[in-house]
Write a protein that holds these residues in place. Structure first.
Motif, PDB file in Angstrom:
ATOM      1  N   ASP A   1       0.817  -1.214   0.000  1.00 31.03           N
ATOM      2  CA  ASP A   1       0.000   0.000   0.000  1.00 31.03           C
ATOM      3  C   ASP A   1       0.852   1.267   0.000  1.00 31.03           C
ATOM      4  OD1 ASP A   1       0.931  -0.601   2.556  1.00 31.03           O
ATOM      5  OD2 ASP A   1      -0.766   0.358   3.561  1.00 31.03           O
ATOM      6  N   GLN A   2       2.121   1.142   0.389  1.00 32.53           N
ATOM      7  CA  GLN A   2       3.033   2.289   0.373  1.00 32.53           C
ATOM      8  C   GLN A   2       3.960   2.276  -0.839  1.00 32.53           C
ATOM      9  OE1 GLN A   2       5.084   2.600   4.215  1.00 32.53           O
ATOM     10  NE2 GLN A   2       3.394   1.496   5.204  1.00 32.53           N
ATOM     11  N   GLY A   3       3.834   1.252  -1.670  1.00 35.47           N
ATOM     12  CA  GLY A   3       4.698   1.141  -2.843  1.00 35.47           C
ATOM     13  C   GLY A   3       6.135   0.833  -2.483  1.00 35.47           C
ATOM     14  N   MET A   4       6.349   0.120  -1.364  1.00 32.70           N
ATOM     15  CA  MET A   4       7.698  -0.171  -0.892  1.00 32.70           C
ATOM     16  C   MET A   4       7.904  -1.678  -0.761  1.00 32.70           C
ATOM     17  SD  MET A   4       8.900   2.912  -0.474  1.00 32.70           S
ATOM     18  CE  MET A   4      10.275   2.924   0.658  1.00 32.70           C
ATOM     19  N   ALA A   5       9.141  -2.103  -0.971  1.00 32.48           N
ATOM     20  CA  ALA A   5       9.550  -3.487  -0.712  1.00 32.48           C
ATOM     21  C   ALA A   5      10.491  -3.481   0.478  1.00 32.48           C
ATOM     22  CB  ALA A   5      10.238  -4.088  -1.933  1.00 32.48           C
ATOM     23  N   ILE A   6      10.399  -4.497   1.327  1.00 34.51           N
ATOM     24  CA  ILE A   6      11.255  -4.537   2.510  1.00 34.51           C
ATOM     25  C   ILE A   6      12.497  -5.384   2.244  1.00 34.51           C
ATOM     26  CG2 ILE A   6       9.331  -4.177   4.086  1.00 34.51           C
ATOM     27  CD1 ILE A   6       9.447  -7.187   4.733  1.00 34.51           C
ATOM     28  N   GLY A   7      13.502  -5.228   3.075  1.00 38.02           N
ATOM     29  CA  GLY A   7      14.759  -5.931   2.906  1.00 38.02           C
ATOM     30  C   GLY A   7      14.671  -7.398   3.258  1.00 38.02           C
ATOM     31  N   ARG A   8      15.607  -8.172   2.724  1.00 38.33           N
ATOM     32  CA  ARG A   8      15.676  -9.613   3.036  1.00 38.33           C
ATOM     33  C   ARG A   8      16.651  -9.850   4.192  1.00 38.33           C
ATOM     34  NH1 ARG A   8      14.763 -14.473   0.004  1.00 38.33           N
ATOM     35  NH2 ARG A   8      14.688 -16.122   1.578  1.00 38.33           N
ATOM     36  N   LEU A   9      17.829  -9.234   4.117  1.00 40.46           N
ATOM     37  CA  LEU A   9      18.771  -9.362   5.217  1.00 40.46           C
ATOM     38  C   LEU A   9      18.230  -8.706   6.489  1.00 40.46           C
ATOM     39  CD1 LEU A   9      22.076  -8.545   3.302  1.00 40.46           C
ATOM     40  CD2 LEU A   9      21.408 -10.773   4.197  1.00 40.46           C
ATOM     41  N   ASP A  10      17.443  -7.668   6.311  1.00 38.63           N
ATOM     42  CA  ASP A  10      16.903  -6.928   7.453  1.00 38.63           C
ATOM     43  C   ASP A  10      15.572  -6.323   7.035  1.00 38.63           C
ATOM     44  OD1 ASP A  10      16.320  -5.119   9.519  1.00 38.63           O
ATOM     45  OD2 ASP A  10      18.441  -4.712   9.907  1.00 38.63           O
ATOM     46  N   GLY A  11      14.502  -6.837   7.607  1.00 31.88           N
ATOM     47  CA  GLY A  11      13.159  -6.409   7.227  1.00 31.88           C
ATOM     48  C   GLY A  11      12.813  -4.991   7.624  1.00 31.88           C
ATOM     49  N   ARG A  12      13.675  -4.321   8.384  1.00 31.56           N
ATOM     50  CA  ARG A  12      13.413  -2.913   8.730  1.00 31.56           C
ATOM     51  C   ARG A  12      13.631  -2.010   7.528  1.00 31.56           C
ATOM     52  NH1 ARG A  12      17.270  -0.820  12.569  1.00 31.56           N
ATOM     53  NH2 ARG A  12      18.743  -2.124  11.400  1.00 31.56           N
ATOM     54  N   PHE A  13      14.532  -2.394   6.636  1.00 31.59           N
ATOM     55  CA  PHE A  13      14.869  -1.565   5.481  1.00 31.59           C
ATOM     56  C   PHE A  13      13.734  -1.585   4.458  1.00 31.59           C
ATOM     57  CE2 PHE A  13      18.917  -2.180   7.408  1.00 31.59           C
ATOM     58  CZ  PHE A  13      19.719  -1.110   7.010  1.00 31.59           C
ATOM     59  N   MET A  14      13.603  -0.470   3.730  1.00 31.56           N
ATOM     60  CA  MET A  14      12.567  -0.352   2.701  1.00 31.56           C
ATOM     61  C   MET A  14      13.172   0.237   1.435  1.00 31.56           C
ATOM     62  SD  MET A  14       9.497   1.200   5.075  1.00 31.56           S
ATOM     63  CE  MET A  14      10.598   2.421   5.810  1.00 31.56           C
ATOM     64  N   GLY A  15      12.732  -0.275   0.284  1.00 33.39           N
ATOM     65  CA  GLY A  15      13.202   0.223  -0.992  1.00 33.39           C
ATOM     66  C   GLY A  15      12.044   0.624  -1.886  1.00 33.39           C
ATOM     67  N   ASP A  16      12.174   1.771  -2.534  1.00 33.61           N
ATOM     68  CA  ASP A  16      11.143   2.259  -3.453  1.00 33.61           C
ATOM     69  C   ASP A  16      11.453   1.702  -4.838  1.00 33.61           C
ATOM     70  OD1 ASP A  16       9.182   3.573  -4.806  1.00 33.61           O
ATOM     71  OD2 ASP A  16      10.031   5.580  -4.567  1.00 33.61           O
ATOM     72  N   GLU A  17      10.665   0.721  -5.278  1.00 34.73           N
ATOM     73  CA  GLU A  17      10.944   0.031  -6.527  1.00 34.73           C
ATOM     74  C   GLU A  17      10.145   0.605  -7.698  1.00 34.73           C
ATOM     75  OE1 GLU A  17      10.750  -4.230  -5.998  1.00 34.73           O
ATOM     76  OE2 GLU A  17      12.855  -4.074  -5.429  1.00 34.73           O
ATOM     77  N   ILE A  18      10.662   0.382  -8.885  1.00 42.25           N
ATOM     78  CA  ILE A  18       9.983   0.842 -10.101  1.00 42.25           C
ATOM     79  C   ILE A  18       8.746  -0.004 -10.379  1.00 42.25           C
ATOM     80  CG2 ILE A  18      10.233   1.131 -12.604  1.00 42.25           C
ATOM     81  CD1 ILE A  18      13.235   1.611 -12.102  1.00 42.25           C
ATOM     82  N   ASP A  19       8.887  -1.328 -10.239  1.00 44.62           N
ATOM     83  CA  ASP A  19       7.804  -2.253 -10.534  1.00 44.62           C
ATOM     84  C   ASP A  19       7.091  -2.624  -9.241  1.00 44.62           C
ATOM     85  OD1 ASP A  19       6.102  -4.242 -11.333  1.00 44.62           O
ATOM     86  OD2 ASP A  19       7.605  -5.378 -12.471  1.00 44.62           O
ATOM     87  N   ASP A  20       5.934  -2.019  -9.005  1.00 40.20           N
ATOM     88  CA  ASP A  20       5.202  -2.236  -7.761  1.00 40.20           C
ATOM     89  C   ASP A  20       4.346  -3.496  -7.763  1.00 40.20           C
ATOM     90  OD1 ASP A  20       6.239  -0.001  -6.528  1.00 40.20           O
ATOM     91  OD2 ASP A  20       4.613   1.318  -7.194  1.00 40.20           O
ATOM     92  N   VAL A  21       4.203  -4.146  -8.916  1.00 41.11           N
ATOM     93  CA  VAL A  21       3.334  -5.319  -8.978  1.00 41.11           C
ATOM     94  C   VAL A  21       4.109  -6.621  -9.184  1.00 41.11           C
ATOM     95  CG1 VAL A  21       1.349  -3.989  -9.779  1.00 41.11           C
ATOM     96  CG2 VAL A  21       2.907  -5.009 -11.458  1.00 41.11           C
ATOM     97  N   ALA A  22       5.444  -6.541  -9.210  1.00 44.43           N
ATOM     98  CA  ALA A  22       6.240  -7.765  -9.323  1.00 44.43           C
ATOM     99  C   ALA A  22       6.023  -8.625  -8.084  1.00 44.43           C
ATOM    100  CB  ALA A  22       7.723  -7.423  -9.470  1.00 44.43           C
ATOM    101  N   ASP A  23       6.243  -9.945  -8.215  1.00 43.26           N
ATOM    102  CA  ASP A  23       5.993 -10.832  -7.082  1.00 43.26           C
ATOM    103  C   ASP A  23       7.192 -10.961  -6.158  1.00 43.26           C
ATOM    104  OD1 ASP A  23       7.663 -12.326  -8.650  1.00 43.26           O
ATOM    105  OD2 ASP A  23       6.539 -14.201  -8.442  1.00 43.26           O
ATOM    106  N   ARG A  24       8.284 -10.209  -6.444  1.00 46.12           N
ATOM    107  CA  ARG A  24       9.459 -10.208  -5.592  1.00 46.12           C
ATOM    108  C   ARG A  24      10.237  -8.923  -5.847  1.00 46.12           C
ATOM    109  NH1 ARG A  24      12.442 -14.913  -5.886  1.00 46.12           N
ATOM    110  NH2 ARG A  24      10.466 -15.986  -6.231  1.00 46.12           N
TER     111      ARG A  24
END
Length: 496
Positions: free
Chosen positions: A332-355
């Motif tokens: 809902d925020q258009g963000m993906a969270i980190g794998r090594l650390d779930g606190r981190f967030m990244g603003d991705e270009i493709d918001d509907v990708a499954d990963r």
């Protein structure tokens, strides 16, 4: 005439072939750079030497096969009984940069503790390590072959080192050479590894028991353990991984205020543990035997713990893969969270990708700082002058890595990778060795519940294992409160 020409050409080819064989590139002497420093550790002023350099590994014929790079911090005037701790990271394909500049080294690089800001560009903050352990132990940072400045030389080949067992043998050989050179055979010895570095630690500990030169470890420090890959491999049809990852999903959802609000992190995590053991595990094993009512109840509870939409959980057949969780939690925020650390967030270009498609924000948001800080530290503080780049990571290693645990030609190969039984066997042969296991609640690659699952099985002697937890991720020391807590926990472990 033709015969004469043919013989002349043949003779020339033979000479060229002989010349080619005789041109052997000489192996230069291993490089070493020694500097003097001091640091306050444990309330004491410690004077020490930093020795950065190469150690040549050799084959059974005494021929050089690899130059292994290390940085050793040795207290001035230390006697032969002073403890030593060997430190490495994981990958496979990672140099020791992360633990060197993030936790154990004399100087540390600082990134945003709250995982809100990217590390940006230089200059980066580098500070003295206020929690240094140099009053308790000498430190040796090891870069496995193909990482850092370490490389194959002479008669060596990549395949001699780029494999689970091969890697363990090379690190074990280095440790034996080091304790011989610095006369530490009768000193307490520890290993500290992170991620695959914990896989390596278990394998090296076992390897050190053989070869006619038995070296017994006093203790292992396993940060973000990865001993049994069944519980840290989020792929379809791997039932174990759905169980081991769920409590980490719950903790991360709690952190992002998507679940468990009004409860403490520890209470919500314990609730997720109980659900996983008592309800989720039996349900996954029932599979299609679940009734419609049972499926609905499970979907509601999974939505409660993960913060994901119940309809999405139904569509996922009650099984949410970790890469999908990374994308869906903050969709809902258009963000993906980190794998090594779930606190981190990244603003991705493709918001509907499954990963996540840009990579792991908990990696790319700190990587530049660690790389720049380590290189500058080697050049400026340790006066290192090498003719090749320092590789903080090497992607080719992972592509060529040999994961087999059994010898070639064996009829059966266990899968996935599991070295926890090696640790269990070693602990029973070495009744003094103790283990510290450090896990981050928001680690979404080697989940904390997998550590519990692993260390409750495999013949590991639990009475000699200490489990510690942190409100960070895979590299929990990037979170300042966790850095302090982890350093204190390691100090207590060493003092015992």
């Amino acid at each position: 005439m033709k015969k004469i020409v043919f013989l002349a050409v043949l003779f020339t080819c033979v000479l060229w072939s002989q010349d080619k064989k005789e041109v052997v590139k000489p192996i230069p002497e291993p490089k070493s750079f020694v500097t003097s420093h001091q640091i306050t550790a444990g309330g004491k002023l410690i004077k020490y030497k930093a020795i950065a350099g190469e150690t040549y590994l050799k084959n059974a014929k005494g021929e050089a096969t690899a130059a292994m790079w290390s940085v050793s911090y040795i207290k001035e005037g230390a006697d032969s009984r002073r403890p030593v701790t060997f430190v490495f990271n994981g990958g496979p394909g990672s140099a020791s940069v992360w633990l060197h500049m993030g936790l154990f080294g004399p100087k540390l690089v600082k990134v945003d503790s709250d995982a809100k800001q990217d590390d940006g560009a230089a200059p980066f903050a580098v500070v003295a390590n206020s929690k240094s352990l140099m009053d308790l132990t000498d430190l040796v940072f090891i870069d496995p072959v193909g990482t850092g400045y370490s490389q194959v030389i002479g008669k060596g080949k990549e395949k001699d080192f780029w494999g689970l067992n091969e890697d363990a043998a090379s690190v074990a050989q280095f440790i034996r050479l080091w304790i011989t050179q610095y006369k530490r055979w009768n000193a307490p010895k520890y290993m500290a590894g992170e991620s695959f570095g914990t896989t390596r630690a278990a394998a090296v500990t076992q390897a050190l028991e053989g070869s006619g030169q038995n070296v017994a470890m006093n203790g292992l420090i396993l940060i973000s353990q990865a001993l049994d890959y069944d519980g840290s491999t989020s792929i379809p049809n791997n039932i174990t991984s759905y169980l081991t990852y769920l409590p980490s999903m719950a903790a991360t959802a709690w952190y992002h205020k998507k679940a468990g609000q009004g409860k403490s992190l520890e209470a919500f995590v314990q609730e997720s543990r109980d659900f996983t053991y008592n309800e989720y595990a039996p349900a996954l094993y029932k599979g299609a035997l679940l009734t419609t009512s049972e499926r609905e109840t499970l979907a509601q509870k999974l939505a409660y713990f993960t913060g994901l939409d119940k309809a999405y959980i139904h569509r996922s057949d009650l099984r949410v893969l970790m890469p999908r969780f990374q994308k869906k939690l903050l969709e809902d925020q258009g963000m993906a969270i980190g794998r090594l650390d779930g606190r981190f967030m990244g603003d991705e270009i493709d918001d509907v990708a499954d990963r996540p498609t840009l990579g792991d924000p908990s990696s790319y948001q700190i990587g530049a700082a660690y790389t720049a800080a380590l290189n500058q530290y080697l050049l400026h503080d340790l006066k290192v002058d090498m003719d090749r780049p320092y590789l903080t990571s090497n992607g080719q290693i992972g592509q060529k890595w040999r994961w087999r645990t059994r010898p070639d030609g064996s009829y059966w190969e266990p899968t996935p990778v599991n070295v926890s039984d090696r640790l269990g066997e070693t602990m029973r042969r070495n009744t003094q060795m103790k283990v510290l296991v450090a896990s981050g609640y928001y680690d979404l690659i080697t989940p904390f519940f997998d550590a519990e699952y692993t260390f409750n099985r495999n013949g590991i002697v639990k009475e000699r294992v200490s489990m510690t937890y942190y409100e960070g991720g895979h590299m929990m020391y990037t979170h300042e409160p966790d850095f302090i807590k982890l350093a204190d926990d390691i100090r207590m472990f060493l003092e015992k």
